[in-house]
Design a protein around this motif. Structure first.
Motif, PDB file in Angstrom:
ATOM      1  N   ARG A 254       0.933  -1.103  -0.108  1.00 54.16           N
ATOM      2  CA  ARG A 254      -0.088   0.042  -0.026  1.00 54.16           C
ATOM      3  C   ARG A 254       0.892   1.283  -0.006  1.00 54.16           C
ATOM      4  O   ARG A 254       0.614   2.125   0.933  1.00 54.16           O
ATOM      5  N   ASP A 255       1.965   1.206  -0.911  1.00 55.01           N
ATOM      6  CA  ASP A 255       2.743   2.110  -0.774  1.00 55.01           C
ATOM      7  C   ASP A 255       2.260   3.450  -1.938  1.00 55.01           C
ATOM      8  O   ASP A 255       2.563   3.156  -3.326  1.00 55.01           O
ATOM      9  N   GLN A 256       1.895   4.458  -1.532  1.00 53.12           N
ATOM     10  CA  GLN A 256       1.121   5.150  -2.614  1.00 53.12           C
ATOM     11  C   GLN A 256       2.266   6.030  -3.336  1.00 53.12           C
ATOM     12  O   GLN A 256       1.955   6.760  -4.402  1.00 53.12           O
TER      13      GLN A 256
ATOM     14  N   GLU B 270       4.440   7.052  -8.597  1.00 55.26           N
ATOM     15  CA  GLU B 270       5.768   7.143  -9.550  1.00 55.26           C
ATOM     16  C   GLU B 270       5.519   6.019 -10.653  1.00 55.26           C
ATOM     17  O   GLU B 270       5.776   6.273 -11.752  1.00 55.26           O
ATOM     18  N   PHE B 271       4.783   5.017 -10.391  1.00 54.34           N
ATOM     19  CA  PHE B 271       4.243   3.963 -11.569  1.00 54.34           C
ATOM     20  C   PHE B 271       3.111   4.393 -12.546  1.00 54.34           C
ATOM     21  O   PHE B 271       2.891   4.188 -13.663  1.00 54.34           O
TER      22      PHE B 271
ATOM     23  N   PHE C 253      -7.288   5.009   0.057  1.00 56.53           N
ATOM     24  CA  PHE C 253      -6.279   4.805   1.278  1.00 56.53           C
ATOM     25  C   PHE C 253      -6.991   5.740   2.287  1.00 56.53           C
ATOM     26  O   PHE C 253      -6.706   5.299   3.352  1.00 56.53           O
ATOM     27  N   ILE C 254      -7.829   6.386   1.911  1.00 55.25           N
ATOM     28  CA  ILE C 254      -8.634   7.135   2.942  1.00 55.25           C
ATOM     29  C   ILE C 254      -9.503   6.096   3.707  1.00 55.25           C
ATOM     30  O   ILE C 254      -9.481   5.965   4.822  1.00 55.25           O
ATOM     31  N   ALA C 255     -10.256   5.182   2.614  1.00 50.95           N
ATOM     32  CA  ALA C 255     -10.994   4.346   3.171  1.00 50.95           C
ATOM     33  C   ALA C 255     -10.261   3.269   3.990  1.00 50.95           C
ATOM     34  O   ALA C 255     -11.087   2.676   4.819  1.00 50.95           O
TER      35      ALA C 255
ATOM     36  N   ALA D 121      -1.052  13.424   5.795  1.00 53.47           N
ATOM     37  CA  ALA D 121       0.317  12.407   5.554  1.00 53.47           C
ATOM     38  C   ALA D 121       0.637  12.031   4.246  1.00 53.47           C
ATOM     39  O   ALA D 121       1.853  11.667   3.787  1.00 53.47           O
ATOM     40  N   TYR D 122      -0.636  11.975   3.516  1.00 50.26           N
ATOM     41  CA  TYR D 122      -0.356  11.529   2.118  1.00 50.26           C
ATOM     42  C   TYR D 122       0.326  12.743   1.174  1.00 50.26           C
ATOM     43  O   TYR D 122       1.442  12.426   0.501  1.00 50.26           O
ATOM     44  N   GLY D 123      -0.344  13.877   1.451  1.00 47.82           N
ATOM     45  CA  GLY D 123       0.331  15.130   1.062  1.00 47.82           C
ATOM     46  C   GLY D 123       1.869  14.954   1.200  1.00 47.82           C
ATOM     47  O   GLY D 123       2.816  15.332   0.395  1.00 47.82           O
ATOM     48  N   ALA D 124       2.188  14.702   2.462  1.00 51.75           N
ATOM     49  CA  ALA D 124       3.599  14.919   2.793  1.00 51.75           C
ATOM     50  C   ALA D 124       4.408  13.784   2.352  1.00 51.75           C
ATOM     51  O   ALA D 124       5.598  14.172   2.047  1.00 51.75           O
TER      52      ALA D 124
END
Length: 120
Positions: A67-69, A74-75, A86-88, A103-106
């Motif tokens: 679960r590496d956003q 990048e892909f 990922f919020i869910a 955290a997602y934005g960071a």
């Protein structure tokens, strides 16, 4: 590498609460199941129509399981699809408002333009 398949996974899992829970509880099991049963179904088509050639690369599979956003972005996975899924998956584990979104934005703050191509 298939941006289409990554985005299809993110889209279909996010729209089914049972799949979201399976992804939350055991991502490796869900990714393997989804790839073997749903990856080659044509999106928004009648049942029985499918293809046979779509599969994740090892790197894509590993990123989905982890679960590496950042790697998914990048892909070429669409950031709105990763964010909503990922919020869910993660938001209920946070105590502060918008904690996961921040955290997602960071985690993607190091990415500079030009951004990876997210067109499918």
């Amino acid at each position: 590498m298939s941006k289409y398949l990554l985005n299809k996974f993110l889209f279909t899992v996010d729209r089914d609460p049972l799949l979201v829970e399976r992804y939350r509880e055991d991502p490796a099991e869900l990714v393997a199941w989804w790839e073997s049963t749903m990856a080659n179904d044509l999106l928004n088509c009648h049942s029985g129509e499918n293809t046979t050639w779509l599969a994740f690369t090892d790197e894509e599979r590993d990123a989905l399981i982890a679960r590496d956003q950042v790697r998914l972005f990048e892909f070429g996975a669409h950031p709105f699809l990763t964010l909503t899924l990922f919020i869910a998956v993660f938001e209920r584990d946070n105590t502060e408002p918008l904690e996961y979104q921040k955290a997602y934005g960071a985690s993607l703050a190091h990415v500079t333009r030009p951004y990876p191509d997210i067109a499918t």
